[in-house]
Design a protein around this motif. Structure first.
Motif, PDB file in Angstrom:
ATOM      1  N   THR A   1     -12.601   5.917   1.574  1.00 17.45           N
ATOM      2  CA  THR A   1     -11.612   5.597   2.604  1.00 17.45           C
ATOM      3  C   THR A   1     -11.699   4.123   2.981  1.00 17.45           C
ATOM      4  O   THR A   1     -12.689   3.435   2.694  1.00 17.45           O
ATOM      5  CB  THR A   1     -11.846   6.461   3.850  1.00 17.45           C
ATOM      6  N   SER A   2     -10.659   3.661   3.638  1.00 20.17           N
ATOM      7  CA  SER A   2     -10.637   2.264   4.073  1.00 20.17           C
ATOM      8  C   SER A   2     -11.699   2.006   5.135  1.00 20.17           C
ATOM      9  O   SER A   2     -12.256   0.902   5.217  1.00 20.17           O
ATOM     10  CB  SER A   2      -9.249   1.910   4.617  1.00 20.17           C
TER      11      SER A   2
ATOM     12  N   ILE B   1      -8.735  -0.227  -1.829  1.00 19.03           N
ATOM     13  CA  ILE B   1      -8.272   1.158  -1.709  1.00 19.03           C
ATOM     14  C   ILE B   1      -7.226   1.472  -2.781  1.00 19.03           C
ATOM     15  O   ILE B   1      -7.237   2.552  -3.397  1.00 19.03           O
ATOM     16  CB  ILE B   1      -7.693   1.401  -0.297  1.00 19.03           C
TER      17      ILE B   1
ATOM     18  N   LYS C   1      -1.286   6.211   3.998  1.00 11.98           N
ATOM     19  CA  LYS C   1      -2.698   6.036   3.615  1.00 11.98           C
ATOM     20  C   LYS C   1      -3.327   4.895   4.410  1.00 11.98           C
ATOM     21  O   LYS C   1      -4.453   5.000   4.892  1.00 11.98           O
ATOM     22  CB  LYS C   1      -2.803   5.750   2.116  1.00 11.98           C
TER      23      LYS C   1
ATOM     24  N   SER D   1       0.829  -1.208   0.000  1.00 20.72           N
ATOM     25  CA  SER D   1       0.000   0.000   0.000  1.00 20.72           C
ATOM     26  C   SER D   1       0.861   1.255   0.000  1.00 20.72           C
ATOM     27  O   SER D   1       0.531   2.249  -0.660  1.00 20.72           O
ATOM     28  CB  SER D   1      -0.926  -0.007   1.211  1.00 20.72           C
TER      29      SER D   1
ATOM     30  N   HIS E   1      -7.848   4.362  -5.573  1.00 16.45           N
ATOM     31  CA  HIS E   1      -6.958   5.525  -5.615  1.00 16.45           C
ATOM     32  C   HIS E   1      -6.202   5.594  -6.936  1.00 16.45           C
ATOM     33  O   HIS E   1      -5.987   6.691  -7.472  1.00 16.45           O
ATOM     34  CB  HIS E   1      -5.978   5.460  -4.433  1.00 16.45           C
TER      35      HIS E   1
ATOM     36  N   ILE F   1       0.089   3.702  -3.167  1.00 20.19           N
ATOM     37  CA  ILE F   1      -0.685   4.942  -2.992  1.00 20.19           C
ATOM     38  C   ILE F   1      -0.021   5.911  -2.024  1.00 20.19           C
ATOM     39  O   ILE F   1      -0.610   6.938  -1.680  1.00 20.19           O
ATOM     40  CB  ILE F   1      -2.112   4.617  -2.500  1.00 20.19           C
TER      41      ILE F   1
ATOM     42  N   ASP G   1     -10.132   8.758  -4.959  1.00 20.35           N
ATOM     43  CA  ASP G   1      -9.514   8.764  -3.638  1.00 20.35           C
ATOM     44  C   ASP G   1     -10.438   9.279  -2.544  1.00 20.35           C
ATOM     45  O   ASP G   1     -10.013   9.444  -1.398  1.00 20.35           O
ATOM     46  CB  ASP G   1      -8.233   9.598  -3.668  1.00 20.35           C
TER      47      ASP G   1
ATOM     48  N   THR H   1      -7.252  -3.515   1.387  1.00 17.32           N
ATOM     49  CA  THR H   1      -6.063  -2.864   0.819  1.00 17.32           C
ATOM     50  C   THR H   1      -6.122  -2.845  -0.703  1.00 17.32           C
ATOM     51  O   THR H   1      -5.868  -1.811  -1.337  1.00 17.32           O
ATOM     52  CB  THR H   1      -4.796  -3.600   1.284  1.00 17.32           C
TER      53      THR H   1
END
Length: 335
Positions: A73-74, A61, A38, A30, A65, A34, A70, A58
């Motif tokens: 959100t997680s 996201i 993040k 990750s 992104h 990104i 973006d 993961t």
């Protein structure tokens, strides 16, 4: 030496547990994909403790992104997973909708997914319209004004209406409404030949009714795939009506015949009753004659004259009967 043999297994078990709860590889992936920060290491550990697959969140996201989405959100993906949603489908649908310039926000996508609809398929149907056979099996049967039955099959091209996908009617409603429209259009035609000559009239008539109102689809076109001529329903109905009228007339005639038979039997009974009265009256004649003799109102000569009259009447009746028999015997020869 014994301490080393004990320490090494404990160390290995501890290392496995640490790597399980601390997905170091996902954290590095990750960060490289990104940017660092993040998705933190602590967040990945918390996902594991909450029994949320860290790789699923993961990967989602990272894909969002990298696609420029973006704003997701997680934490939102985690919440959707815990609610029983399909995170992978939502992520794919958001990316596909963005690439196809279809307006689809995260809230709508998750609502569609939690409602039990395939949000990914919905986006694909918006890009590539699908065809619905109406009806799915067989054909719709309708009767024109001239009594001829027509059997039609239509193909409906639809595109998903994202805004009405939640709570909107599905394929079955589209099939039912289109079938109803076909029946109405054929039933409004003066003759079946008009329908066979211009099947497009049915398509236009059905399409103008706004059948996609309140459904999860927008109807793009309705095409009549096949039209067959069935039986002459009007003639069959007239035949059945004539047969019914015939049976009614026969029943009425039978009723009148029964009444006539009853009247005849009644008249015969009355005749027999009258004859019985005549015989009863004739039985009183000898009594009256005897009484007349006793009272002196009837003499012997009167009695003989009466006997002669009766004999003469009987002879004439016999002669008349013989003449009638001879006439009946001669009539076939004369003819």
């Amino acid at each position: 030496m014994q301490g080393i043999f004990v320490t090494i297994p404990i160390f290995l078990i501890g290392l496995v547990l640490i790597l399980y709860f601390v997905p170091l590889g996902l954290w590095i992936q990750s960060g490289v994909s990104i940017g660092w920060g993040k998705i933190g290491m602590i967040k990945l550990v918390i996902m594991r403790i909450r029994k949320i697959p860290p790789r699923l969140i993961t990967d989602g996201i990272i894909n969002l992104h990298r696609a420029g989405l973006d704003f997701v959100t997680s934490e939102e993906l985690e919440t959707h997973f815990l609610a029983g949603g399909n995170v992978a489908n939502v992520v794919d649908a958001l990316i596909a909708a963005d690439k196809a310039n279809i307006e689809l926000n995260y809230k709508t996508a998750t609502a569609i997914d939690l409602a039990g609809r395939d949000v990914k398929e919905a986006v694909q149907t918006s890009v590539y319209p699908k065809v619905i056979d109406c009806p799915a099996d067989g054909k719709v049967s309708a009767v024109a004004k001239d009594g001829i039955e027509l059997k039609a099959k239509a193909r409906v091209t639809v595109r998903t209406n994202i805004d009405q996908l939640v709570g909107g009617a599905t394929d079955e409603t589209i099939i039912a409404r289109v079938g109803q429209g076909i029946v109405s259009a054929i039933g409004s035609s003066e003759t079946y030949k008009t329908v066979l000559e211009n099947p497009d009239d049915i398509s236009r008539a059905v399409l103008s009714k706004g059948l996609d109102s309140g459904t999860a689809y927008a109807i793009l076109s309705i095409d009549i795939a096949d039209v067959d001529v069935g039986k002459n329903v009007g003639a069959d109905l007239e035949t059945d009506q004539a047969e019914a009228d015939k049976k009614v007339a026969q029943a009425k005639a039978e009723g009148r015949r029964a009444m006539a038979v009853a009247a005849e039997q009644e008249m015969k009974a009355r005749v027999q009753e009258m004859r019985a009265k005549v015989i009863e009256a004739e039985a009183e004649v000898p009594k009256a004659m005897a009484h007349a003799f006793r009272e002196g109102n009837l003499g012997i000569m009167d009695y003989y004259r009466m006997q002669n009259i009766q004999s003469d009447t009987g002879m004439r009746q016999s002669i008349s009967d013989m003449d009638e028999k001879e006439n009946k015997g001669d009539s076939p020869e004369e003819s």
